[in-house]
Design an enzyme around this catalytic site. Structure first.
Site, PDB file in Angstrom:
ATOM      1  N   GLU A 174       1.102  -7.053   7.871  1.00  0.00           N
ATOM      2  CA  GLU A 174       0.685  -7.904   6.746  1.00  0.00           C
ATOM      3  C   GLU A 174       2.070  -8.036   5.811  1.00  0.00           C
ATOM      4  O   GLU A 174       2.080  -8.253   4.697  1.00  0.00           O
ATOM      5  CB  GLU A 174      -0.222  -7.492   5.841  1.00  0.00           C
ATOM      6  CG  GLU A 174      -1.527  -7.043   6.535  1.00  0.00           C
ATOM      7  CD  GLU A 174      -2.270  -8.152   7.123  1.00  0.00           C
ATOM      8  OE1 GLU A 174      -1.615  -9.433   7.064  1.00  0.00           O
ATOM      9  OE2 GLU A 174      -3.637  -8.276   7.739  1.00  0.00           O
TER      10      GLU A 174
ATOM     11  N   HIS B  84      -2.893  -3.590  -0.207  1.00  0.00           N
ATOM     12  CA  HIS B  84      -3.891  -4.222   0.337  1.00  0.00           C
ATOM     13  C   HIS B  84      -4.708  -2.805   0.946  1.00  0.00           C
ATOM     14  O   HIS B  84      -4.373  -1.965   1.427  1.00  0.00           O
ATOM     15  CB  HIS B  84      -3.491  -5.098   1.533  1.00  0.00           C
ATOM     16  CG  HIS B  84      -4.460  -5.283   2.419  1.00  0.00           C
ATOM     17  ND1 HIS B  84      -5.599  -6.077   2.242  1.00  0.00           N
ATOM     18  CD2 HIS B  84      -4.511  -5.131   3.916  1.00  0.00           C
ATOM     19  CE1 HIS B  84      -6.492  -6.287   3.309  1.00  0.00           C
ATOM     20  NE2 HIS B  84      -5.580  -5.468   4.180  1.00  0.00           N
TER      21      HIS B  84
ATOM     22  N   HIS C 294      -9.463  -2.016   2.031  1.00  0.00           N
ATOM     23  CA  HIS C 294     -10.838  -2.550   2.827  1.00  0.00           C
ATOM     24  C   HIS C 294     -11.675  -1.767   1.755  1.00  0.00           C
ATOM     25  O   HIS C 294     -12.481  -1.315   2.478  1.00  0.00           O
ATOM     26  CB  HIS C 294     -10.752  -2.348   4.162  1.00  0.00           C
ATOM     27  CG  HIS C 294      -9.972  -2.685   4.932  1.00  0.00           C
ATOM     28  ND1 HIS C 294      -9.481  -2.328   6.244  1.00  0.00           N
ATOM     29  CD2 HIS C 294      -8.944  -3.769   4.725  1.00  0.00           C
ATOM     30  CE1 HIS C 294      -8.515  -3.127   6.788  1.00  0.00           C
ATOM     31  NE2 HIS C 294      -8.075  -3.799   5.961  1.00  0.00           N
TER      32      HIS C 294
ATOM     33  N   GLU D 234     -15.724  -2.982 -19.346  1.00  0.00           N
ATOM     34  CA  GLU D 234     -14.383  -3.250 -19.324  1.00  0.00           C
ATOM     35  C   GLU D 234     -13.560  -4.006 -18.597  1.00  0.00           C
ATOM     36  O   GLU D 234     -12.303  -3.980 -18.313  1.00  0.00           O
ATOM     37  CB  GLU D 234     -13.953  -1.852 -19.288  1.00  0.00           C
ATOM     38  CG  GLU D 234     -14.153  -1.043 -20.735  1.00  0.00           C
ATOM     39  CD  GLU D 234     -13.785   0.279 -21.148  1.00  0.00           C
ATOM     40  OE1 GLU D 234     -12.564   0.603 -20.327  1.00  0.00           O
ATOM     41  OE2 GLU D 234     -14.015   0.855 -21.978  1.00  0.00           O
TER      42      GLU D 234
ATOM     43  N   HIS E 271     -12.628  -9.249   4.639  1.00  0.00           N
ATOM     44  CA  HIS E 271     -11.767  -8.467   5.106  1.00  0.00           C
ATOM     45  C   HIS E 271     -11.416  -7.258   4.064  1.00  0.00           C
ATOM     46  O   HIS E 271     -11.532  -5.963   4.514  1.00  0.00           O
ATOM     47  CB  HIS E 271     -10.438  -9.368   5.575  1.00  0.00           C
ATOM     48  CG  HIS E 271      -9.254  -8.494   5.889  1.00  0.00           C
ATOM     49  ND1 HIS E 271      -8.652  -8.909   7.022  1.00  0.00           N
ATOM     50  CD2 HIS E 271      -8.734  -7.196   5.785  1.00  0.00           C
ATOM     51  CE1 HIS E 271      -7.509  -7.922   7.228  1.00  0.00           C
ATOM     52  NE2 HIS E 271      -7.742  -7.320   6.627  1.00  0.00           N
TER      53      HIS E 271
HETATM   54  P1  13P Z   1      -1.313  -2.522   9.403  1.00  0.00           P
HETATM   55  O1  13P Z   1      -1.680  -1.421  10.268  1.00  0.00           O
HETATM   56  O2  13P Z   1      -0.497  -3.571  10.432  1.00  0.00           O
HETATM   57  O3  13P Z   1      -0.688  -2.288   8.016  1.00  0.00           O
HETATM   58  O4  13P Z   1      -2.608  -3.483   9.309  1.00  0.00           O
HETATM   59  C1  13P Z   1      -3.920  -3.011   8.492  1.00  0.00           C
HETATM   60  C2  13P Z   1      -4.470  -4.030   8.092  1.00  0.00           C
HETATM   61  O5  13P Z   1      -5.344  -3.596   7.124  1.00  0.00           O
HETATM   62  C3  13P Z   1      -4.406  -5.462   8.477  1.00  0.00           C
HETATM   63  O6  13P Z   1      -4.934  -6.321   7.428  1.00  0.00           O
HETATM   64 ZN    ZN Z   2      -6.586  -5.295   6.464  1.00  0.00          ZN
END
Ligand code: 13P
Ligand code: ZN
Length: 270
Positions: free
Chosen positions: A116, A139, A141, A169, A210
């Site tokens: 990413e 980033h 999940h 808050e 995602h």
């Molecule tokens: P990477 O292992 O390439 O960082 O990918 C993980 C991920 O969350 C892709 O969206």
């Molecule tokens: Zn991801």
């Protein structure tokens, strides 16, 4: 030259990946982080004239030419960064208008930065234009934000208002709200460009079905931003199927704006 294992930026990164894993936000290799480093900080720990490898990025980002980043490795597990930082993390310097990354440290087993990387670098460019002190793109999940994108409409105003209504808050922590992308193929320049576009107006960008992106001035602040949104999403997922008899009204949120000196995103409150 100081030992890089004692560098505050590296220690902070390891603590953050560990903490994120412990929060359940980064299963397997899920998630990635990039931190913009000052040249002076890097050169205290590394000889910046020694380039281990060069890696093509596949995009251009002239604004970042010569900039240094600490970045998680692709396919690497957040939970392992603390035990083997040099394999799981890397420090790169961009050159050729961002088209090439020079590896200065890390990715020891021949690996490379996160898939990413385009979304990260393009988001840095976008956020730096809004806030010259932005340093972090993160980033992950988180389960409840992800779950919410399956059951809540993806309209950005509605999505933001729902999160704001879940914890008093929230509006104070992310008055700029949450932008939302539809499902897109991850790891591409296209999702990178779309994310960066969304980063122009908010520090949080949900990737539907995602995960989420956050941006901030340091790892703690960025973690806290995602943590707050995820907490709100958790409450939403607990109550969405129940009759709601109380709520945080727009007039309460106007009181919060005044008390905490923040301004909600234009047009998001009635
Ligand atoms: P990477 O292992 O390439 O960082 O990918 C993980 C991920 O969350 C892709 O969206
Ligand atoms: Zn991801």
């Amino acid at each position: 030259m100081k030992d890089i294992m004692t560098a505050p930026f590296l220690i902070d990164m390891i603590r953050t990946t560990t903490n994120m894993y412990n929060h359940g936000w980064d299963e397997r290799n899920g998630g990635n982080i990039s931190v913009l480093l000052d040249e002076g900080d890097v050169s205290a720990y590394l000889d910046t004239n020694t380039v281990l490898r060069t890696i093509p990025t596949g995009f251009s980002a002239p604004e970042l030419d010569g900039k240094y980043f600490l970045v998680t490795g692709t396919g690497k597990y957040f939970k392992n960064a603390q035990y083997d930082p040099e394999n799981n993390l890397g420090i790169v310097r961009l050159k050729d208008g961002g088209e090439t990354a020079e590896l200065l440290w890390g990715y020891k087993d021949g690996g490379r930065f996160t898939s990413e990387f385009p979304a990260h670098m393009m988001s840095h460019v976008a956020r730096l234009k809004v806030d010259s002190e932005n340093r972090v793109v993160m980033h992950c999940h988180p389960a409840n934000l992800l779950a919410m994108t399956f059951v809540h409409m993806l309209d950005e105003r509605e999505f933001t208002r729902t999160l704001w209504q879940m914890c008093t808050e929230c509006i104070v922590v992310f008055p700029d709200g949450v932008n939302v992308l539809p499902w897109m193929l991850c790891g591409t320049n296209e999702i990178g460009e779309a994310t960066a576009e969304k980063m122009k107006t908010a520090r949080l960008v949900v990737w539907s079905l995602h995960g989420i992106y956050g941006a901030g001035r340091d790892l703690d602040e960025t973690f806290g931003l995602i943590e707050t949104a995820e907490k709100a999403a958790e409450i939403y997922m607990k109550i969405a199927h129940l009759p709601r008899i109380n709520t945080i009204t727009d007039s309460m949120m106007h009181e919060l704006e005044e008390r905490f000196g923040v301004k909600a995103r234009e047009g998001y409150l009635d």
